[in-house]
Design an enzyme around this catalytic site. Structure first.
Site, PDB file in Angstrom:
ATOM      1  N   HIS A  82       9.368   1.629  15.073  1.00 30.10           N
ATOM      2  CA  HIS A  82       9.406   2.320  13.782  1.00 30.10           C
ATOM      3  C   HIS A  82       8.511   3.555  13.835  1.00 30.10           C
ATOM      4  CE1 HIS A  82       5.426   0.855  12.346  1.00 30.10           C
ATOM      5  NE2 HIS A  82       5.749  -0.298  12.885  1.00 30.10           N
ATOM      6  N   ASP A  84       7.275   5.150  10.997  1.00 28.55           N
ATOM      7  CA  ASP A  84       6.382   5.293   9.856  1.00 28.55           C
ATOM      8  C   ASP A  84       5.047   4.617  10.121  1.00 28.55           C
ATOM      9  OD1 ASP A  84       7.926   2.868   9.802  1.00 28.55           O
ATOM     10  OD2 ASP A  84       7.181   2.479   7.783  1.00 28.55           O
ATOM     11  N   ASP A 114       0.290   1.179  16.166  1.00 25.04           N
ATOM     12  CA  ASP A 114       1.336   0.650  15.277  1.00 25.04           C
ATOM     13  C   ASP A 114       2.094   1.798  14.616  1.00 25.04           C
ATOM     14  OD1 ASP A 114       2.850  -1.027  13.709  1.00 25.04           O
ATOM     15  OD2 ASP A 114       1.263  -1.415  12.254  1.00 25.04           O
ATOM     16  N   GLU A 146       9.648   0.713   8.080  1.00 27.76           N
ATOM     17  CA  GLU A 146       9.349  -0.667   8.467  1.00 27.76           C
ATOM     18  C   GLU A 146       8.153  -1.208   7.702  1.00 27.76           C
ATOM     19  OE1 GLU A 146       7.314  -3.888  10.743  1.00 27.76           O
ATOM     20  OE2 GLU A 146       6.559  -1.894  10.217  1.00 27.76           O
ATOM     21  N   GLU A 147       7.189  -0.342   7.418  1.00 28.45           N
ATOM     22  CA  GLU A 147       5.941  -0.803   6.813  1.00 28.45           C
ATOM     23  C   GLU A 147       6.087  -1.176   5.343  1.00 28.45           C
ATOM     24  OE1 GLU A 147       3.448  -1.583   8.398  1.00 28.45           O
ATOM     25  OE2 GLU A 147       3.190  -0.326  10.181  1.00 28.45           O
ATOM     26  N   GLU A 171       6.191  -3.400  18.958  1.00 30.81           N
ATOM     27  CA  GLU A 171       5.041  -3.617  18.080  1.00 30.81           C
ATOM     28  C   GLU A 171       3.815  -4.042  18.901  1.00 30.81           C
ATOM     29  OE1 GLU A 171       4.597  -3.135  14.951  1.00 30.81           O
ATOM     30  OE2 GLU A 171       6.485  -3.356  13.832  1.00 30.81           O
TER      31      GLU A 171
END
Length: 385
Positions: A82, A84, A114, A146-147, A171
């Protein structure tokens, strides 16, 4: 002719592009600049890059970049991440979170662990195979949101893309393969009663007193679920429920007219969110059935299911061999279950540490870079050549 910068310069440029996703609209940003930059680099390397804006959010997009195979192309490997980040704590960083800084063998910056840091490593691993005939396609996938809402992953499931046999979600797992994690849903329970003068309880209906019964019902249900479901593969082997915050009333001498409780639930693999939420609704409505109040349950976001990949699968066994670690579990949720929903064997495996995620002075240890690149090269060689 356009060129692709080296690994460190890639990470520097990715960190420099703010792409915070947040439930607070004042903090929420788009990720389009990040996926456009990744697309430009990957197209230079020979990938076909497709930028797919999210419905109704043109400033947010997924990226599917494919290096085509000479074979039938009915399999393939996805390297997914991801783009974001979470918001950052202004004033608590030792350096600008949007400027990559190297100190004591660590690369500091928002998203280094992350998980923007995964993309330069994936690109570096890919370079080894640009002049080799691929039997199956290699796909680099970058998602949005995603967050917060998992909107990027949900859009991919709806579109049925990408089509592949295997996926690695990068991740932060400390170079250890993860084959299962818990799911998550966040819920709010709102009780509407009737305010009135506190000197006479008959003048109102206390939402706080009704909420007392709701909390009792939740704790009872939590205990029942923990008695019924255990998985020794997790450090916390039972489903958890956290009563996170509660708000209600406005003054001591008024009967509380409304109250809201927000909580999260983290189920184990095999516990379907739809079933759990249905049981929650029934139990909570029953708990206040004799009260003169109204109860409303709502999801704070569409939950993410728990994830489990068969540890005897070829993907897990290959990752265990390449990393030297037995596949394990984590408590945090990822996009992995969305790939599983599309029929893709999936693991979670990345260079960062989850302890660094969502923290001031987030960093990626430089000693993790080459081992992760080597692991990705091994996965590409196994599943694409």
């Amino acid at each position: 002719m356009a060129t692709v910068p080296n690994l460190m310069r890639q990470l520097e440029q990715l960190v420099a592009l703010p792409s915070v996703s947040a439930t607070n609209p004042k903090l929420d940003m788009g990720n389009l600049a990040v996926v456009e930059l990744l697309a430009a680099w990957l197209e230079t390397l020979g990938f076909k890059a497709e930028i797919l804006p999210l419905p109704g959010q043109p400033h947010k997009a997924n990226l599917i970049a494919t290096l085509s195979a000479g074979g039938p192309g009915d399999g393939g490997l996805v390297l997914a991440g991801h783009t974001d980040t979470v918001p950052y704590d202004e004033g608590r960083w030792q350096s600008d979170p949007f400027q990559l800084r190297e100190r004591d063998g660590r690369l500091y910056g928002l998203g280094t662990a992350d998980m923007k840091g995964f993309f330069p490593l994936a690109i570096e691993a890919t370079k080894t195979f640009l002049d080799k005939p691929l039997r199956q396609p290699l796909i680099i996938l970058a998602t949005a949101d995603e967050e917060t809402s998992m909107a990027g992953a949900r859009a991919l499931v709806k579109a049925g893309r990408p089509r592949a046999r295997y996926a690695v979600v990068g991740e932060p797992t400390g170079l250890k393969p993860v084959h299962m994690h818990k799911g998550i849903t966040m819920q709010a329970v709102r009780i509407t009663g009737r305010s009135g003068h506190s000197s006479n309880p008959a003048l109102g209906a206390s939402a706080l007193e009704a909420m007392h019964k709701v909390i009792g019902a939740l704790l009872t249900l939590r205990a029942e679920w923990q008695d019924s479901y255990q998985n020794p593969g997790f450090a916390v082997p039972v489903p958890t429920m956290n009563l996170g915050c509660i708000h209600g009333g406005d003054n001591p001498n008024r009967i509380c007219g409304s109250a809201e409780l927000q909580f999260d639930l983290r189920p184990l693999p095999g516990m379907a969110l739809a079933d759990l939420c249905g049981e929650l609704e029934r139990r909570l409505q029953d708990s206040v059935s004799e009260e003169q109040v109204q109860l409303q349950c709502r999801a704070l976001f569409d939950g993410t299911e728990a994830f489990e990949q068969d540890r005897h699968s070829e993907l897990v066994q290959t990752a265990e061999k390449l990393t030297g670690h037995r596949a394990e579990s984590v408590a945090f949720a990822t996009e992995a279950p969305y790939f599983k929903r599309m029929g893709i064997d999936t693991i979670v495996l990345g260079p960062g540490d989850i302890d660094q995620a969502h923290q001031p002075d987030e960093y990626l240890g430089q000693e993790r870079i080459e081992p992760m690149v080597d692991i990705l090269r091994g996965l590409i060689a196994k599943f694409c050549l």
